[in-house]
Design a protein around this motif. Structure first.
Motif, PDB file in Angstrom:
ATOM      1  N   ARG A 433      52.261  93.075  11.788  1.00 12.15           N
ATOM      2  CA  ARG A 433      51.425  93.050  12.988  1.00 12.15           C
ATOM      3  C   ARG A 433      51.139  91.590  13.328  1.00 12.15           C
ATOM      4  NH1 ARG A 433      48.658  97.376  14.599  1.00 12.15           N
ATOM      5  NH2 ARG A 433      46.675  96.302  14.897  1.00 12.15           N
ATOM      6  N   GLU A 434      51.351  91.223  14.594  1.00 15.95           N
ATOM      7  CA  GLU A 434      51.164  89.831  14.971  1.00 15.95           C
ATOM      8  C   GLU A 434      50.690  89.718  16.411  1.00 15.95           C
ATOM      9  OE1 GLU A 434      54.711  87.492  15.254  1.00 15.95           O
ATOM     10  OE2 GLU A 434      55.966  89.221  15.726  1.00 15.95           O
ATOM     11  N   ASN A 435      50.038  88.582  16.697  1.00 19.73           N
ATOM     12  CA  ASN A 435      49.652  88.279  18.061  1.00 19.73           C
ATOM     13  C   ASN A 435      50.904  87.933  18.865  1.00 19.73           C
ATOM     14  OD1 ASN A 435      46.790  88.532  18.084  1.00 19.73           O
ATOM     15  ND2 ASN A 435      46.705  86.738  16.755  1.00 19.73           N
ATOM     16  N   VAL A 436      50.956  88.444  20.084  1.00 21.23           N
ATOM     17  CA  VAL A 436      52.135  88.233  20.913  1.00 21.23           C
ATOM     18  C   VAL A 436      52.106  86.842  21.519  1.00 21.23           C
ATOM     19  CG1 VAL A 436      53.403  89.050  22.914  1.00 21.23           C
ATOM     20  CG2 VAL A 436      52.216  90.672  21.451  1.00 21.23           C
ATOM     21  N   LYS A 437      53.215  86.121  21.391  1.00 21.84           N
ATOM     22  CA  LYS A 437      53.324  84.801  21.995  1.00 21.84           C
ATOM     23  C   LYS A 437      54.106  84.903  23.301  1.00 21.84           C
ATOM     24  CE  LYS A 437      53.165  82.335  17.595  1.00 21.84           C
ATOM     25  NZ  LYS A 437      53.875  81.415  16.672  1.00 21.84           N
ATOM     26  N   GLN A 438      53.670  84.142  24.291  1.00 22.85           N
ATOM     27  CA  GLN A 438      54.293  84.173  25.607  1.00 22.85           C
ATOM     28  C   GLN A 438      55.783  83.824  25.509  1.00 22.85           C
ATOM     29  OE1 GLN A 438      52.510  85.179  28.115  1.00 22.85           O
ATOM     30  NE2 GLN A 438      54.059  85.018  29.699  1.00 22.85           N
ATOM     31  N   GLY A 439      56.619  84.657  26.137  1.00 21.57           N
ATOM     32  CA  GLY A 439      58.045  84.367  26.191  1.00 21.57           C
ATOM     33  C   GLY A 439      58.835  84.829  24.991  1.00 21.57           C
ATOM     34  N   LYS A 440      58.181  85.444  23.986  1.00 20.57           N
ATOM     35  CA  LYS A 440      58.899  85.840  22.770  1.00 20.57           C
ATOM     36  C   LYS A 440      59.548  87.212  22.923  1.00 20.57           C
ATOM     37  CE  LYS A 440      58.438  86.018  17.750  1.00 20.57           C
ATOM     38  NZ  LYS A 440      57.542  85.867  16.587  1.00 20.57           N
ATOM     39  N   TYR A 441      58.843  88.159  23.547  1.00 17.64           N
ATOM     40  CA  TYR A 441      59.370  89.511  23.729  1.00 17.64           C
ATOM     41  C   TYR A 441      59.399  89.822  25.225  1.00 17.64           C
ATOM     42  CZ  TYR A 441      58.180  89.620  18.785  1.00 17.64           C
ATOM     43  OH  TYR A 441      58.084  89.338  17.452  1.00 17.64           O
ATOM     44  N   LEU A 442      60.525  89.540  25.872  1.00 22.81           N
ATOM     45  CA  LEU A 442      60.614  89.585  27.332  1.00 22.81           C
ATOM     46  C   LEU A 442      60.459  91.001  27.885  1.00 22.81           C
ATOM     47  CD1 LEU A 442      63.529  87.036  27.890  1.00 22.81           C
ATOM     48  CD2 LEU A 442      61.059  86.640  27.973  1.00 22.81           C
ATOM     49  N   THR A 443      61.109  91.985  27.247  1.00 25.35           N
ATOM     50  CA  THR A 443      61.007  93.364  27.741  1.00 25.35           C
ATOM     51  C   THR A 443      59.572  93.856  27.673  1.00 25.35           C
ATOM     52  OG1 THR A 443      63.251  93.799  26.948  1.00 25.35           O
ATOM     53  CG2 THR A 443      61.889  95.710  27.482  1.00 25.35           C
ATOM     54  N   TYR A 444      58.912  93.551  26.549  1.00 24.93           N
ATOM     55  CA  TYR A 444      57.503  93.937  26.383  1.00 24.93           C
ATOM     56  C   TYR A 444      56.647  93.293  27.477  1.00 24.93           C
ATOM     57  CZ  TYR A 444      52.802  92.804  24.803  1.00 24.93           C
ATOM     58  OH  TYR A 444      51.452  92.569  24.749  1.00 24.93           O
ATOM     59  N   ILE A 454      47.504  92.992  19.611  1.00 26.23           N
ATOM     60  CA  ILE A 454      48.354  92.779  18.444  1.00 26.23           C
ATOM     61  C   ILE A 454      49.408  93.885  18.419  1.00 26.23           C
ATOM     62  CG2 ILE A 454      48.392  92.717  15.925  1.00 26.23           C
ATOM     63  CD1 ILE A 454      45.555  91.623  16.009  1.00 26.23           C
ATOM     64  N   LEU A 455      50.667  93.499  18.145  1.00 21.44           N
ATOM     65  CA  LEU A 455      51.770  94.453  18.154  1.00 21.44           C
ATOM     66  C   LEU A 455      52.436  94.527  16.790  1.00 21.44           C
ATOM     67  CD1 LEU A 455      53.705  93.694  21.461  1.00 21.44           C
ATOM     68  CD2 LEU A 455      52.244  95.640  20.997  1.00 21.44           C
ATOM     69  N   TRP A 456      53.032  95.680  16.526  1.00 19.52           N
ATOM     70  CA  TRP A 456      53.939  95.799  15.399  1.00 19.52           C
ATOM     71  C   TRP A 456      55.272  95.195  15.815  1.00 19.52           C
ATOM     72  CZ3 TRP A 456      53.311  97.046  10.453  1.00 19.52           C
ATOM     73  CH2 TRP A 456      52.191  97.783  10.074  1.00 19.52           C
ATOM     74  N   THR A 457      55.847  94.352  14.972  1.00 21.24           N
ATOM     75  CA  THR A 457      57.179  93.796  15.223  1.00 21.24           C
ATOM     76  C   THR A 457      58.071  94.087  14.022  1.00 21.24           C
ATOM     77  OG1 THR A 457      56.552  91.636  14.316  1.00 21.24           O
ATOM     78  CG2 THR A 457      56.298  91.956  16.684  1.00 21.24           C
ATOM     79  N   ILE A 458      59.303  94.474  14.326  1.00 18.95           N
ATOM     80  CA  ILE A 458      60.247  94.864  13.280  1.00 18.95           C
ATOM     81  C   ILE A 458      61.591  94.203  13.568  1.00 18.95           C
ATOM     82  CG2 ILE A 458      61.466  96.803  12.203  1.00 18.95           C
ATOM     83  CD1 ILE A 458      58.997  98.507  13.130  1.00 18.95           C
ATOM     84  N   ASN A 459      62.011  93.346  12.678  1.00 24.08           N
ATOM     85  CA  ASN A 459      63.298  92.644  12.825  1.00 24.08           C
ATOM     86  C   ASN A 459      63.439  91.969  14.184  1.00 24.08           C
ATOM     87  OD1 ASN A 459      64.083  93.428  10.257  1.00 24.08           O
ATOM     88  ND2 ASN A 459      65.114  95.281  10.975  1.00 24.08           N
ATOM     89  N   GLY A 460      62.375  91.324  14.610  1.00 26.89           N
ATOM     90  CA  GLY A 460      62.429  90.600  15.870  1.00 26.89           C
ATOM     91  C   GLY A 460      62.287  91.454  17.106  1.00 26.89           C
ATOM     92  N   ARG A 461      61.957  92.710  16.947  1.00 30.37           N
ATOM     93  CA  ARG A 461      61.751  93.629  18.075  1.00 30.37           C
ATOM     94  C   ARG A 461      60.299  94.096  18.089  1.00 30.37           C
ATOM     95  NH1 ARG A 461      66.428  96.204  20.453  1.00 30.37           N
ATOM     96  NH2 ARG A 461      68.088  94.660  20.291  1.00 30.37           N
ATOM     97  N   ALA A 462      59.689  94.092  19.277  1.00 32.83           N
ATOM     98  CA  ALA A 462      58.296  94.522  19.400  1.00 32.83           C
ATOM     99  C   ALA A 462      58.231  96.020  19.690  1.00 32.83           C
ATOM    100  CB  ALA A 462      57.606  93.751  20.520  1.00 32.83           C
ATOM    101  N   LEU A 463      57.341  96.724  18.996  1.00 34.84           N
ATOM    102  CA  LEU A 463      57.066  98.126  19.327  1.00 34.84           C
ATOM    103  C   LEU A 463      56.059  98.164  20.467  1.00 34.84           C
ATOM    104  CD1 LEU A 463      56.716  99.973  15.901  1.00 34.84           C
ATOM    105  CD2 LEU A 463      58.558 100.190  17.574  1.00 34.84           C
ATOM    106  N   PHE A 464      56.318  98.971  21.464  1.00 34.86           N
ATOM    107  CA  PHE A 464      55.437  99.032  22.628  1.00 34.86           C
ATOM    108  C   PHE A 464      54.091  99.659  22.255  1.00 34.86           C
ATOM    109  CE2 PHE A 464      59.513  99.488  25.327  1.00 34.86           C
ATOM    110  CZ  PHE A 464      59.732  98.123  25.228  1.00 34.86           C
TER     111      PHE A 464
END
Length: 619
Positions: A433-444, A454-464
């Protein structure tokens, strides 16, 4: 079916250049004309190829019937062979046995599905395409199920309008007992005849389809099998009579005097109706699920009894006593299409009014939780990009469908809370679980621009985020919307002007002999998808200078699927397969490729098993 898929089917009709035929059927049906030679239209080359195109991407097309065959087997046929097969089968039609499958229901019961063979589904699609425009002109405007360009959201928009604008707070809930299993075949054929479908050969074919043997159970004497492509249309034909009967009680009741405004708008009609003994009522129907909205309890009770009797006497259908009732929306919820809604008091300076308040139904909530838990389990066992993407699609699917519920944020917060422990235990060892940084997860960021949690991230992919969705008001369907009129199509679809209709017609009329029907169908899709341009040079594709290339050759295990094909010019195709230096240099001089274009050619050469061309060879 999604809105995008419905629009794609509209484009498919235009690609195959038979929109005019369907428009004429619709127009003639509107004028009350009868139809006697429909089988000839059903067996036209264009209609058969359109049928294949429409069913090949359906999820059910990969489900085998009693003969164990799927759309993949049909796709391997030569184009001409497929056309001759369809014509020959319909000339002397005998249906294949139907495979029976039972779907377990939440209450412990089961729903029987009848799955025809893929060949019979193709023939049903051919028939459906011709019958649909005829029936569409006869269907009631507030029937929304399994019709082109209509959806559950349109049905719910009508519900919102009747509760909020018309202030109708009494609903007749009627559940037809085993509707699809109890449709009378003889009554259905009479209804088709009344609609103007008087081709006796076609009615005979439909009768055989309805009486197709169910493998292991025998021949049915009534009902339309759920699982057949044509069953939804036939179910609408059966209940269309109910729609118009309810409508005639108030909405379309013919008055002796025409109450017309100078501009042609009806006025004073409502006031005149109020002085009569007519019962104010409106129907909203989605397949066999429908609601009747009334002004008061007395009218609702009368409509309940009248509708129950009408269904029994007219259609031979019974209702489920435990699921059928009159609901006062000011006190209780009514359920429809996965939503539960009631009328909530809203205080204004003009006095008390009521507006709709809606939630996900209890059944929908349980199903959403189960789907999320299953998706979490998949990611937990195999934290691949594919499984993360699948879980995101589950979340988006729930949000996109239920976003029209007025209390959707509250519902999804409760679902997120109830699945939070499962999510933590299942994902803590594969993600973080991490704070989302601007520009890191474009689709999200594109889908959730206002979310800063705060989002769950798995292998560089954010869970919506499950709970982050706002309520959207459902949009009413414009009465002019139709796939069979120019003005109706203009509201939902504009032809892609970059694509030449004559070229599409040429591709359809001139399939590559010896290639599969899937290959020739995908050539059309590629031409449209590439806007008529070469995939490498962006040069306009013309007759004699356009070739369809397999990215992975069939000799190396490649297929005729869309994503393994590209349309390119003849010279580019020669360059991809060239092996002699002299030949390669000649084509490089002729094409004058840029570095980016040569880089893409090298990718195609590598996939084809050839060596890459040095960048120094670019002119």
């Amino acid at each position: 079916m999604t809105a995008a898929l419905k629009k794609q089917k509209l484009r498919n009709i235009e690609y195959y250049n038979i929109q005019t035929m369907f428009d004429e059927l619709y127009s003639k049906s509107e004028r009350g004309e009868n139809f006697y030679n429909l089988v000839e239209m059903i067996t036209t080359r264009e209609n058969i190829l359109l049928a294949f195109r429409n069913i090949k991407k359906n999820k059910g097309s990969k489900t085998s019937g009693s003969n164990k065959r799927t759309i993949l087997d049909v796709a391997e046929k030569d184009t001409e062979a497929l056309i001759h097969y369809a014509k020959d089968r319909l000339a002397n039609f005998h249906p294949h046995p139907v495979k029976r499958k039972y779907i377990t229901k939440e209450n412990g019961g089961s729903r029987p599905l009848g799955i025809p063979t893929i060949e019979d589904r193709l023939l049903q699609q051919c028939i459906l395409q011709v019958l649909e425009p005829i029936c569409e002109s006869k269907f009631h405007k507030h029937s929304y199920g399994f019709r082109p360009l209509r959806s559950q959201h349109h049905a719910m928009a009508r519900v919102h309008h009747l509760v909020n604008n018309n202030q109708l707070h009494y609903v007749v809930d009627i559940d037809i007992k085993g509707f699809f299993d109890n449709v009378s075949h003889s009554k259905l054929k009479k209804q088709l005849w009344t609609m103007g479908i008087r081709d006796k050969n076609l009615l005979c074919i439909l009768g055989k389809m309805l009486r197709a043997e169910i493998k292991g159970e025998g021949t049915p004497t009534q009902g339309t099998p759920q699982g057949g492509i044509i069953s939804p249309l036939l179910s609408n034909v059966v209940l269309n009579e109910l729609d118009w009967w309810i409508s005639s009680q108030w909405e379309t009741f013919e008055t002796q005097k025409a109450y017309l405004h100078p501009k042609g708008i009806q006025t004073n009609r409502f006031r005149a109706q109020k002085t009569t003994r007519l019962k104010e009522c409106y129907i909203v129907r989605y397949a066999d699920d429908f609601k009747i909205f009334c002004r008061n309890y007395k009218d609702a009770q009368k409509m309940f009894i009248a509708t129950k009797n009408w269904l029994k006497e007219r259609l031979g259908l019974d209702i489920s006593p435990e699921k059928s009732k009159v609901v006062n929306l000011r006190k209780n919820y009514s359920e429809f299409l996965g939503f539960k809604f009631k009328a909530r008091a809203k205080r204004t300076h003009r006095g008390g009014t009521h507006v709709i308040g809606s939630h996900m139904s209890d059944k929908a909530t349980r199903k959403a939780k189960k789907n999320l838990q299953d998706a979490i389990q998949k990611v937990s066992k195999h934290p691949s990009h594919k499984n993360v993407q699948y879980m995101n699609s589950v979340i988006l699917g729930i949000q996109n469908y239920y976003k029209i519920a007025t209390f959707i944020s509250q519902d999804l917060k409760e679902i997120a809370f109830s699945t939070s422990r499962t999510m933590y235990n299942g994902l803590k060892h594969v993600g973080k679980r991490e704070n989302v940084k601007q520009g890191k997860y474009l689709t999200y960021e594109k889908l959730y621009p206002k979310h800063n949690g705060i989002l769950w991230t798995i292998n560089g992919r954010a869970l919506f985020p499950i709970y982050h969705v706002q309520c959207h008001n459902p949009m009413n369907l414009s009465p002019e919307t139709s796939p069979y009129t120019e003005t109706g199509r203009a509201k939902v679809h504009t032809r892609q002007k970059a694509v030449s209709p004559s070229m599409i017609n040429y591709l359809m009329r001139n399939p590559i002999q010896g290639q599969s029907v899937e290959y020739n169908d995908n050539r059309i899709s590629l031409y449209v998808g590439q806007f008529g341009l070469c995939h490498v040079t962006k040069q306009e594709l013309t007759i004699g200078n356009m070739e369809c290339h397999h990215i992975v050759p069939k000799s190396r295990g490649g297929s005729d699927k869309y994503n393994n094909l590209v349309f390119i010019t003849r010279d580019v195709h020669k360059l991809i397969h060239a092996t002699k230096n002299e030949t390669i240099n000649n084509y490089l001089l002729r094409l004058k490729l840029s570095k980016g274009e040569l880089s893409y050619v090298n990718k195609l050469r590598k996939s084809a098993g050839n060596y890459e061309i040095g960048i120094s060879n670019v002119a």
